[in-house]
Scaffold this motif. Structure first.
Motif, mmCIF file in Angstrom:
data_model
loop_
_atom_site.group_PDB
_atom_site.id
_atom_site.type_symbol
_atom_site.label_atom_id
_atom_site.label_comp_id
_atom_site.label_asym_id
_atom_site.label_seq_id
_atom_site.Cartn_x
_atom_site.Cartn_y
_atom_site.Cartn_z
ATOM 1 N N THR A 175 99.201 -27.745 -29.043
ATOM 2 C CA THR A 175 98.717 -26.953 -27.915
ATOM 3 C C THR A 175 98.061 -27.869 -26.890
ATOM 4 O O THR A 175 97.549 -28.934 -27.233
ATOM 5 C CB THR A 175 97.735 -25.855 -28.362
ATOM 6 N N ASN A 189 91.409 -28.341 -21.716
ATOM 7 C CA ASN A 189 92.839 -28.549 -21.499
ATOM 8 C C ASN A 189 93.152 -30.020 -21.684
ATOM 9 O O ASN A 189 92.348 -30.885 -21.325
ATOM 10 C CB ASN A 189 93.254 -28.144 -20.081
ATOM 11 N N GLU A 229 95.973 -26.303 -24.410
ATOM 12 C CA GLU A 229 94.767 -25.612 -23.930
ATOM 13 C C GLU A 229 94.195 -24.743 -25.033
ATOM 14 O O GLU A 229 94.928 -24.122 -25.789
ATOM 15 C CB GLU A 229 95.062 -24.795 -22.679
ATOM 16 N N LEU A 230 92.877 -24.732 -25.097
ATOM 17 C CA LEU A 230 92.201 -24.014 -26.174
ATOM 18 C C LEU A 230 90.872 -23.467 -25.679
ATOM 19 O O LEU A 230 90.182 -24.119 -24.902
ATOM 20 C CB LEU A 230 91.950 -24.960 -27.350
ATOM 21 N N TYR A 231 90.529 -22.257 -26.138
ATOM 22 C CA TYR A 231 89.234 -21.661 -25.839
ATOM 23 C C TYR A 231 88.522 -21.394 -27.157
ATOM 24 O O TYR A 231 89.018 -20.647 -28.000
ATOM 25 C CB TYR A 231 89.397 -20.363 -25.039
ATOM 26 N N ASN A 232 87.382 -22.015 -27.351
ATOM 27 C CA ASN A 232 86.590 -21.877 -28.570
ATOM 28 C C ASN A 232 85.497 -20.841 -28.324
ATOM 29 O O ASN A 232 84.417 -21.165 -27.866
ATOM 30 C CB ASN A 232 85.970 -23.224 -28.967
ATOM 31 N N SER A 261 100.543 -17.109 -26.455
ATOM 32 C CA SER A 261 99.192 -17.509 -26.854
ATOM 33 C C SER A 261 98.892 -16.926 -28.227
ATOM 34 O O SER A 261 99.424 -15.894 -28.614
ATOM 35 C CB SER A 261 98.149 -17.076 -25.829
ATOM 36 N N TYR A 295 94.559 -20.220 -28.276
ATOM 37 C CA TYR A 295 95.280 -21.382 -27.773
ATOM 38 C C TYR A 295 96.695 -20.983 -27.382
ATOM 39 O O TYR A 295 97.208 -19.953 -27.817
ATOM 40 C CB TYR A 295 95.290 -22.531 -28.779
ATOM 41 N N SER A 296 97.307 -21.776 -26.517
ATOM 42 C CA SER A 296 98.649 -21.463 -26.044
ATOM 43 C C SER A 296 99.679 -22.341 -26.741
ATOM 44 O O SER A 296 99.409 -23.473 -27.121
ATOM 45 C CB SER A 296 98.734 -21.651 -24.530
#
Length: 123
Positions: free
Chosen positions: A74, A108, A76-79, A55, A48-49
C-alpha cells in the motif's frame, strides 16, 4: 468484666471483613492486569488502499506480531487507532527503511518509493 469499645467483637469482625475485601480487590486487579495483555488490540481502525479504487479497513487488529499487507503493498494508510505503528517495505517487518505513524495520523509513500508491505505496533 467490661471490654473497651475499640476491642469489641463487632469492630474486630468488621475490620477483618474490610481487610479481606481489600485483599480480594488487589488479587482481582492483579489477575485482570496479567491477563489483559494476552489478546490486546489496537482499539480503532486502520484504513489503507490497494490500487486506485480499493480500500481496506481493519477494526482493532492485535497489537502483537507482524501484520502482512497484500503482496502489492500500500502507498497510503490512516492509523485511526490508539496505538502507534511502524510500516515496513518488506513483508516480514524487517529492514531499516521504516516509517513511524503515530496514533490518529495518516501517511503516504513518496512518489517512486517502494510501497509498504507489513506493519507492527509499538507497545
Amino acid at each position: 468484666m467490661s471490654v473497651p469499645a475499640s476491642q469489641s467483637p463487632a469492630r474486630t469482625s468488621h475490620r477483618r471483613r474490610r481487610t479481606r475485601l481489600a485483599a480480594g480487590v488487589v488479587l482481582l486487579t492483579l489477575a485482570t492486569t496479567a491477563c489483559s495483555s494476552l489478546g490486546r488490540t489496537s482499539v480503532g481502525t486502520i484504513t489503507y488502499s490497494i490500487g486506485p479504487e480499493t480500500s481496506v479497513m481493519l477494526t482493532s487488529p492485535k497489537v502483537r506480531g507482524c501484520h502482512k499487507l497484500p503482496p502489492s503493498g500500500t502507498t497510503e494508510l490512516y492509523n485511526n487507532t490508539l496505538v502507534d505503528m511502524v510500516m515496513y517495505r518488506t513483508s516480514d517487518c524487517t529492514g531499516k527503511d521504516t516509517t513511524y505513524i503515530g496514533s490518529r495520523l495518516a501517511n503516504n509513500v513518496a512518489p517512486k518509493a517502494a510501497p509498504w508491505r507489513s506493519y507492527s505496533f509499538v507497545h
